[in-house]
Each structure stands twice: as structure tokens, then as C-alpha cells.
Motif scaffolding. Sequence first.
Motif, PDB file in Angstrom:
ATOM      1  N   LYS A 190       0.854  -1.193   0.000  1.00 34.72           N
ATOM      2  CA  LYS A 190       0.000   0.000   0.000  1.00 34.72           C
ATOM      3  C   LYS A 190       0.889   1.242   0.000  1.00 34.72           C
ATOM      4  O   LYS A 190       1.751   1.404   0.861  1.00 34.72           O
ATOM      5  CB  LYS A 190      -0.894  -0.016   1.250  1.00 34.72           C
ATOM      6  N   VAL A 191       0.648   2.134  -0.978  1.00 35.69           N
ATOM      7  CA  VAL A 191       1.410   3.371  -1.098  1.00 35.69           C
ATOM      8  C   VAL A 191       0.432   4.542  -1.163  1.00 35.69           C
ATOM      9  O   VAL A 191      -0.608   4.463  -1.830  1.00 35.69           O
ATOM     10  CB  VAL A 191       2.305   3.352  -2.358  1.00 35.69           C
ATOM     11  N   MET A 192       0.776   5.631  -0.502  1.00 36.52           N
ATOM     12  CA  MET A 192      -0.046   6.839  -0.503  1.00 36.52           C
ATOM     13  C   MET A 192       0.376   7.743  -1.657  1.00 36.52           C
ATOM     14  O   MET A 192       1.527   8.177  -1.714  1.00 36.52           O
ATOM     15  CB  MET A 192       0.103   7.594   0.816  1.00 36.52           C
ATOM     16  N   VAL A 193      -0.554   8.051  -2.570  1.00 36.17           N
ATOM     17  CA  VAL A 193      -0.217   8.803  -3.775  1.00 36.17           C
ATOM     18  C   VAL A 193      -0.979  10.128  -3.856  1.00 36.17           C
ATOM     19  O   VAL A 193      -0.826  10.872  -4.820  1.00 36.17           O
ATOM     20  CB  VAL A 193      -0.466   7.933  -5.028  1.00 36.17           C
ATOM     21  N   GLY A 194      -1.780  10.449  -2.864  1.00 30.79           N
ATOM     22  CA  GLY A 194      -2.514  11.710  -2.876  1.00 30.79           C
ATOM     23  C   GLY A 194      -3.009  12.049  -1.488  1.00 30.79           C
ATOM     24  O   GLY A 194      -2.857  11.279  -0.541  1.00 30.79           O
ATOM     25  N   GLY A 195      -3.612  13.229  -1.361  1.00 35.32           N
ATOM     26  CA  GLY A 195      -4.106  13.690  -0.072  1.00 35.32           C
ATOM     27  C   GLY A 195      -5.288  12.891   0.424  1.00 35.32           C
ATOM     28  O   GLY A 195      -5.918  12.139  -0.322  1.00 35.32           O
ATOM     29  N   GLY A 196      -5.600  13.061   1.699  1.00 37.75           N
ATOM     30  CA  GLY A 196      -6.708  12.332   2.299  1.00 37.75           C
ATOM     31  C   GLY A 196      -7.364  13.111   3.415  1.00 37.75           C
ATOM     32  O   GLY A 196      -6.841  14.144   3.860  1.00 37.75           O
ATOM     33  N   ALA A 197      -8.483  12.602   3.890  1.00 36.05           N
ATOM     34  CA  ALA A 197      -9.241  13.310   4.918  1.00 36.05           C
ATOM     35  C   ALA A 197      -8.638  13.143   6.303  1.00 36.05           C
ATOM     36  O   ALA A 197      -8.678  14.065   7.119  1.00 36.05           O
ATOM     37  CB  ALA A 197     -10.688  12.830   4.909  1.00 36.05           C
ATOM     38  N   ALA A 198      -8.084  11.968   6.594  1.00 34.03           N
ATOM     39  CA  ALA A 198      -7.630  11.692   7.954  1.00 34.03           C
ATOM     40  C   ALA A 198      -6.313  12.380   8.287  1.00 34.03           C
ATOM     41  O   ALA A 198      -5.965  12.524   9.457  1.00 34.03           O
ATOM     42  CB  ALA A 198      -7.484  10.184   8.156  1.00 34.03           C
ATOM     43  N   SER A 199      -5.560  12.796   7.288  1.00 33.37           N
ATOM     44  CA  SER A 199      -4.240  13.379   7.507  1.00 33.37           C
ATOM     45  C   SER A 199      -4.322  14.893   7.608  1.00 33.37           C
ATOM     46  O   SER A 199      -5.263  15.522   7.128  1.00 33.37           O
ATOM     47  CB  SER A 199      -3.296  12.959   6.383  1.00 33.37           C
ATOM     48  N   MET A 200      -3.292  15.483   8.193  1.00 30.17           N
ATOM     49  CA  MET A 200      -3.381  16.885   8.598  1.00 30.17           C
ATOM     50  C   MET A 200      -2.725  17.866   7.635  1.00 30.17           C
ATOM     51  O   MET A 200      -3.046  19.049   7.647  1.00 30.17           O
ATOM     52  CB  MET A 200      -2.739  17.043   9.987  1.00 30.17           C
ATOM     53  N   TYR A 201      -1.793  17.409   6.794  1.00 28.15           N
ATOM     54  CA  TYR A 201      -0.964  18.348   6.052  1.00 28.15           C
ATOM     55  C   TYR A 201      -1.207  18.360   4.549  1.00 28.15           C
ATOM     56  O   TYR A 201      -0.599  19.151   3.841  1.00 28.15           O
ATOM     57  CB  TYR A 201       0.521  18.042   6.298  1.00 28.15           C
ATOM     58  N   ASP A 202      -2.027  17.468   4.052  1.00 26.25           N
ATOM     59  CA  ASP A 202      -2.099  17.286   2.599  1.00 26.25           C
ATOM     60  C   ASP A 202      -3.515  17.497   2.077  1.00 26.25           C
ATOM     61  O   ASP A 202      -4.378  16.644   2.234  1.00 26.25           O
ATOM     62  CB  ASP A 202      -1.585  15.896   2.198  1.00 26.25           C
ATOM     63  N   PRO A 203      -3.772  18.622   1.417  1.00 24.84           N
ATOM     64  CA  PRO A 203      -5.067  18.815   0.761  1.00 24.84           C
ATOM     65  C   PRO A 203      -5.331  17.717  -0.262  1.00 24.84           C
ATOM     66  O   PRO A 203      -4.397  17.055  -0.758  1.00 24.84           O
ATOM     67  CB  PRO A 203      -4.912  20.179   0.085  1.00 24.84           C
ATOM     68  N   LEU A 204      -6.584  17.535  -0.599  1.00 30.44           N
ATOM     69  CA  LEU A 204      -6.962  16.434  -1.495  1.00 30.44           C
ATOM     70  C   LEU A 204      -6.348  16.567  -2.880  1.00 30.44           C
ATOM     71  O   LEU A 204      -6.160  15.569  -3.572  1.00 30.44           O
ATOM     72  CB  LEU A 204      -8.488  16.363  -1.611  1.00 30.44           C
ATOM     73  N   TYR A 205      -6.017  17.799  -3.304  1.00 25.38           N
ATOM     74  CA  TYR A 205      -5.476  17.969  -4.648  1.00 25.38           C
ATOM     75  C   TYR A 205      -4.004  17.564  -4.753  1.00 25.38           C
ATOM     76  O   TYR A 205      -3.464  17.461  -5.851  1.00 25.38           O
ATOM     77  CB  TYR A 205      -5.622  19.425  -5.101  1.00 25.38           C
ATOM     78  N   THR A 206      -3.316  17.368  -3.628  1.00 22.17           N
ATOM     79  CA  THR A 206      -1.881  17.096  -3.688  1.00 22.17           C
ATOM     80  C   THR A 206      -1.596  15.758  -4.357  1.00 22.17           C
ATOM     81  O   THR A 206      -2.345  14.792  -4.216  1.00 22.17           O
ATOM     82  CB  THR A 206      -1.248  17.094  -2.288  1.00 22.17           C
ATOM     83  N   VAL A 207      -0.489  15.735  -5.081  1.00 25.00           N
ATOM     84  CA  VAL A 207      -0.006  14.501  -5.721  1.00 25.00           C
ATOM     85  C   VAL A 207       1.263  14.092  -4.991  1.00 25.00           C
ATOM     86  O   VAL A 207       2.175  14.909  -4.796  1.00 25.00           O
ATOM     87  CB  VAL A 207       0.277  14.727  -7.219  1.00 25.00           C
TER      88      VAL A 207
END
Length: 416
Positions: A190-207
Motif C-alpha cells: 500500500k502506497v499513498m499517492v494523494g491527499g486524504g481526509a484523515a491526515s493533517m498536512y495534505d489537501p486532497l489535490y496534492t499529488v
Amino acid sequence: MLFRNVRIFDGDSPSLATGDVLIDGATIAGVSSNPVGEDPSRETVVIDGGNRVLMPGMSDAHVHLVGNANSYVDMVAGTESHIALNGLAEAKNMLHRGFTAVRDMAGDTGSIKSVIDRGLFEGPRIYPSQAAISQTGGHGDFGFVYESPTALGGNQSRAEEIGFMRVADGPDRVLAAVREQLKKGASQIKVMVGGGAASMYDPLYTVQYTDPELRAAVHAAADYGTYVATHVYNVTGIRRAVDAGVKSIEHGHLADEETIALLAEKDVWLSMQPFALGDHHYPDPDRAGKDREICTGTDNVYTWARRHGVKTAWGTDLLLEPQLAPRQSEMAARLGDHYSNVEALRMLTSGNAELFRLAGERDPYRQAEFGVVAEGAWADLLLVDGNPLDDLGLLADPGKHLSVIVKNGVVVKNIL
């Protein structure tokens, strides 16, 4: 064990067959439209289904056993044994909801899986990802802003210490992180490739993650005969992941129709969740707003996935609110808002199982199929009081409507 007088949903057919199902050990020995005779030389448990529906055990393609079973406070302040034992208890709960297999998409579940596989405790078959892999400042970075990131000499965050996440920057560290999870028994990565709701620093538009980093992860997983699944909602991140060779897009709620059509063209899975407001709760307006935006995409993406014939799996992704764990069953029934009942049941059984089998040689249960009622398949079965082909809502109340649950040829529930 012999099931008699049952109507059979085999995991695929749009109609029910009437017959008997014989189990020998951990697998199905036969499915017959004619009454099956008992072997007089062997003791046989006979279960009269009373014309109920016998179907394969269900699966959930996106769970977090330890994340689902523990609150934020548990994860931050609890001991690792406390966190793991809560996860083990939730594994039993999932099995008793009728989920006989799950794909865990972040969390240290190796020991939980071992205890269950050895028959020491009840729970589903687990396909572990171990720690999800994230860049610094990405969806899996739960370090605080006043802490230096590990890439700059800082200490690991709490999420890394408990094996829930692994922060890795640059192709070399991504390679090491992937290999670390495989070393710990991961069946897929599992790799994180974009923003998410549960995280604090990454808007959904981030790549998140560059092409070389993503390709390094895919290459390392492929060398072990398995694949990479990526958390991502936005179009750019989905397309970057597909270009890198990722085989499963987790979520995708903010995609456009052209990107969903691309998944069908490239034979990439969409591991989707029927998110609705209220499935998650966040204490701050920023994350709550991200959650609302994600939920607005659910209907569109399901519509486009059906239109273009995308291979779609079903999951829940419930997290850090143990009191909401039973919503797993409600979300299974909610598939009926987007698909016909037979399409939904296929996804919950044989469809998810097809995705799980992408693990290849890393598949811990590759000796037999699951998600089907067929000779030679694992004996993971549910006896439903009612017909889910007519009323998918039966699955929302497993305590009432699942009369018998069998996993690996062992009865774990029987209220007949």
C-alpha cells in the motif's frame, strides 16, 4: 459437514440453485442438485437449511484491523499489545458479520493473522499490507510539525513506531520500505499517492510520490510476484499511479469519467467504498470539509465504473472510531444503492476474491479459491435467513439474518 435443503448463490449466477453442499475438512467436497448421501463410515454434521440461501462468505477489500478497532487515543497512548489485542477482537467481530476474508490496507497485522490461521482464535483470512508507505508530509505522515522528518534525521512518528505507517522519501528508501513490508509478510503493498481526509498536512489535490519513487515500489513488489495498491482520490495522482504500473486504485472518489475509463483500458482495479456523510467524523473543519468533498464523488464514480466496465472491488476503510465498526455491514448493503443485488453480491464475494488473488505467490491462501460455492473451494459459507438476491438489506443485520457462518470448514455461528 453436509448442508441440505438449501438454495445456493454460487458467487456469480443471477439465479439460485437448489441442492446439497458437502464439506470435507477445510474445503467444499461437492455441490449437487441431488440429495447427497452420508458416508456411514464417517461422522457427519448435517445442517438442514430449511430452504434458506447458502452463499460464499463475504470479503472486505479495504479494512484497517488495528485502525478500525482502536481509537485515536488508543493508537497514540496504548501499548502495542493493547492495540493488537483490540485488533484481534475486531477480527472476530468481522467474521461474525459474515466477512470471511479481508484485505488489510495499513497496520501491523502479521501476528493477528498468525493466531487466526493456526486456529487459535476466530477471525477472517487476512491479506496484510503491513505499514502503508508515505512520503514526508503525505497521507501517512502523522508526525507533528515541530518534529524533524526522518529523512532529515528526525525520529519516527508514533504511527511508524507501531507499524501502521512507514515514511520513506526517494527511490532508495521507497525500495527499502517496500522490502521491509514484504519481509514482515505483506501480501500486497500500500502506497499513498494523494491527499486524504484523515491526515493533517495534505489537501486532497496534492499529488504524492514522483514517478521514479512509484516505479521503484512497483518494481520491488513485482520482484516478489505481487502488486502495489495506492491511496488516491484525484485525477493526476490516479493517472500517475496507472502509468507507474499500480494494479489497484484505492478510493478514486474525485476522478473524472475519462480517468475511470482509463482504468478499464489499462485493466486496473478500482477498490471503491460507498462513502456517505457520517461514516467518518473529524474534530476540525478542514478534515471534515475534505470528507464532505470525498463523499460528493461516490455516486458519479460508481456510475462511470459501471458504464465503462471497470473491475470494481468493495471495501469500507473505517478508521479510529471503534463504535462505528458494525457499519461495515450497513456499507455492504449500501452497495445496492449503486448496483443490482446480484452485481453487489458478486462484488462482495467472487469479485473481491479476484482482486485478492493478484498477490500471486504472496497469496497466503492460494491453495484453493474463496468467494464461490464450488467443489474444491475453501469452505467459507453463510446461511442467510432470507434471499439477498431479493433484499440486499438482509446483510445489514448479520446478527438476525446470518443463521450459520462457516469458515475454513468450521462452524463459528449456528443459531438454527
